[in-house]
Structures are given as C-alpha cells and as structure tokens.
Write an enzyme that holds these catalytic residues in place. Structure first.
Site, PDB file in Angstrom:
ATOM      1  CG  MET A  33      -1.650   1.216   1.559  1.00 34.71           C
ATOM      2  SD  MET A  33      -2.614   0.988   3.098  1.00 34.71           S
ATOM      3  CE  MET A  33      -1.687   2.002   4.235  1.00 34.71           C
ATOM      4  CB  SER A 107       2.422  -4.709   2.990  1.00 31.92           C
ATOM      5  OG  SER A 107       1.642  -4.265   4.056  1.00 31.92           O
ATOM      6  CD  GLN A 108      -2.807  -3.018  -0.352  1.00 33.24           C
ATOM      7  OE1 GLN A 108      -3.589  -2.745   0.556  1.00 33.24           O
ATOM      8  NE2 GLN A 108      -2.809  -2.363  -1.495  1.00 33.24           N
ATOM      9  CG  ASP A 231       4.490  -4.729  11.254  1.00 38.11           C
ATOM     10  OD1 ASP A 231       3.976  -3.595  11.230  1.00 38.11           O
ATOM     11  OD2 ASP A 231       4.558  -5.470  10.261  1.00 38.11           O
ATOM     12  CG  HIS A 287       4.768  -3.111   7.739  1.00 35.24           C
ATOM     13  ND1 HIS A 287       4.453  -4.451   7.815  1.00 35.24           N
ATOM     14  CD2 HIS A 287       4.135  -2.647   6.633  1.00 35.24           C
ATOM     15  CE1 HIS A 287       3.653  -4.767   6.795  1.00 35.24           C
ATOM     16  NE2 HIS A 287       3.446  -3.698   6.068  1.00 35.24           N
TER      17      HIS A 287
END
Ligand SMILES: *[C@@H]1O[C@H](CO)[C@@H](O)[C@H](O)[C@H]1NC(C)=O
Ligand SMILES: *[C@@H]1O[C@H](CO)[C@@H](O)[C@H](O)[C@H]1NC(C)=O
Ligand SMILES: *[C@@H]1O[C@H](CO)[C@@H](O)[C@H](O)[C@H]1NC(C)=O
Length: 305
Positions: A33, A107-108, A231, A287
């Site tokens: 993202m 991530s996503q 994270d 993250h």
C-alpha cells in the site's frame, strides 16, 4: 551459413559448459500500500538486488494501471477483484512466465498474491513469499509509517469511520471504494465480518468452502510468511503468520493451528502444514524493514535459486 553453424556450435558449448540455470524461475513482485512497482528506492531496489544475486533471472514487478501514479492510487482504490484480473493478465501475457514463477509480495501484495494463487492455477506459482502480508486481515488503523502521505491519512480517517461509526450497509459499500476495508477483520464481530467482507472472507473460505482455492493453494511448493518482530503498522502483526485473535476479544492472539480456520481445515492449511509447505520466518524491525543480508540469506538463496 558458416555464421549460423558457428552460432550453433557456440550455443551448444554454452549449453554444455554454461551455468546451469534450468532450475531458476522468474520472480513476480507485488508491492504494498502506498507503493508502486518501480520506485527506485523500494521495489526497484528489491528487483535489482534479486538480479544481482541471481544472474540471468527475470523479475517482473507488477504495475496495476497505466502509470506509476495510477499504480499507487489503485493500491488504495481499485476493487481487489479487478486488481487480481489485471495482475493475472500481465502474468499470462508474459511469455517468460509461462513455465511458472516464484512470487514475492509486500504487505497487502502478499495477501493479494495468495488470492492470485488460489484463483488462477496457470501459469503455476511455485514458492510464495509473503513479506508482512496481513493473511487474516487487520484490526486497527495502521500507522502510515514511512509512506506517510496525505492519502494514507485520509484512508485512516475513512477506515476509522467505516469501522466504528457507521452501519453495516456503509461498511459493505465502502469496500467497493477502499481496498484496505476489504481486509478489515473485526474479532469482536466475527459473524458480521464473515457476512460483510467482500474479499478476505471469500479467499479465506469463511462462508463457503471453495475447493478450487484449496486445490490451487496446495500446488504451492512453499508458502513462506515473514513476520516483522517490531511491526507497528499491521495490527496485529501476528496476522503476518496467519495467526488471529482468540474469538470474542482483541488482545490475545492464537496460533494459526488453534484457529477455527485451521481446525475445520477450511482452506487446506492443516494439510499444507503437515506437508511442511508452510514456513514461518521472523526478522527484527518495523513493517517491511529488513536488511539486504537477511533477505539474501533467508529468501533469495533459499527460494529463488
Ligand atoms: C543441472 O544441475 C543438475 C543438478 O545440479 C544436474 O543434475 C544436471 O545434470 C545439470 N544439467 C546440465 C545441463 O548441466
Ligand atoms: C471458486 O473459485 C473459482 C476461482 O476463482 C471460481 O471460478 C468459482 O466460481 C468459485 N466457486 C464458488 C462456488 O464460489
Ligand atoms: C523488537 O522486538 C523484540 C521482541 O519483542 C524486542 O526484544 C526488541 O527489543 C525489539 N526491538 C526494537 C528495536 O524495538
């Protein structure tokens, strides 16, 4: 004629004595993202790193949309189903990928690549690496972290509104316009989440069990999930290992093996676990913060060579 013969001999020599690269599969990357396929400081850098470590490898970093700015925007606003179709088209139409590939999602992007593996069996995905992918969704408004851009702050506000203040109908509606709302997972309202989630509940087989998803996922050689020890963006960070909250509360997390998804084996994860296809890795840092050395040793050398 002579030249052609000469070239043939040369390529034969190359075949016999050249580097043995027949096992090396291309890599497909899906960014996270607020990011794009090709920023030189993020995915561009990762692509270069893989190419440096594995000479001759082909790396495709997916661009969802016609331009880099639209790629970034689509990561927030384009229906996930549509994004998956675009990704699949890019892969199918790339002749270099026709014999299969490894995939690397951030991530996503790590969640979307799993959805891609479940929905499309060809060309075959071999290893799937999810770098901090929220496999059970998220519960909590993320920090915008290093991508602290205005859009991110806007998203936070909208998600917060959708999650805590508005009606079921609105929550359902907002998922058509906001990607992050499609993997919002409320542990205090599991029933409502299952009923309302247009993406996550579907790919996790929470309402109906889609056998195609199970069969396709099990074709993976390894499904590697990387969790970031410190994270602060993805909540809870354990979703990166497919863990989720114990039912009815939002403090204590249980292992994947204790979740109902696993116990009822709705997604075939139990079988994959028994077959040692699930790999759980952890690296220190916030993250998506990891060192090149860690990445080379634990990902590139193990899964891309
Ligand atoms: C490629 O490597 C494999 C395993 O290391 C070996 O069995 C095979 O013979 C090699 N092929 C060529 C063409 O060198
Ligand atoms: C299961 O998933 C496949 C692949 O996405 C899809 O074509 C099919 O319609 C789904 N089946 C059901 C019952 O939802
Ligand atoms: C990261 O988390 C680990 C385990 O919780 C902790 O020991 C370590 O001090 C943390 N590191 C930082 C930089 O916060």
């Amino acid at each position: 004629m002579k030249i052609i013969t000469f070239l043939c001999v040369l390529s034969l020599i190359g075949f016999v004595f050249g580097e043995n690269k027949t096992d090396i599969k291309p890599v497909v990357i899906w960014h996270g993202m607020g990011d794009s396929c090709c920023f030189p400081f993020s995915m561009g850098r990762i692509k270069k790193l893989i190419e440096r470590e594995v000479p001759g490898i082909y790396v495709l970093s997916l661009q969802i949309g016609d331009s880099i700015p639209s790629d970034v925007e689509n990561g927030y606003f384009m229906l996930v189903k549509k994004q998956l179709e675009i990704a699949h088209d890019l892969i199918v139409n790339d002749p270099k990928l026709k014999n299969g590939f490894n995939s690397l999602g951030f991530s996503q992007g790590g969640l979307f690549l799993r959805a891609l593996a479940q929905k499309y069996s060809s060309p075959a995905m071999y290893n799937l690496i999810s770098m901090g992918g929220p496999q059970q969704g998220v519960y909590g408004i993320p920090n915008c972290g290093s991508v602290a851009h205005e859009t991110c702050n806007y998203i936070r506000k909208l998600l917060n509104y959708a999650a805590y203040k508005s009606s079921f109908i609105f929550r359902r509606w907002v998922q058509n316009y906001l990607v992050q709302a499609t993997y919002w997972h409320d542990p205090l309202n599991e029933k409502e989440y299952r009923k309302g989630s247009i993406f996550l509940a579907d790919i996790n087989n929470e309402n109906v069990v889609n056998q195609t998803y199970i069969n396709n996922l099990q074709k993976l050689n390894k499904f590697v999930m990387v969790r970031f020890e410190n994270d602060t963006t993805v909540q809870p960070r354990d979703t990166e290992w497919f863990y989720w909250y114990k039912p009815g509360q939002a403090v204590e997390v249980q292992k994947l093996q204790d979740t109902y998804l696993y116990e009822e084996d709705r997604l075939g994860l139990k079988y994959m676990d028994e077959q040692k296809k699930l790999v759980f890795l952890e690296t220190p840092g916030d993250h998506l913060q990891f060192t090149d050395d860690w990445f080379v040793e634990n990902i590139i050398n193990k899964y891309f060579k």
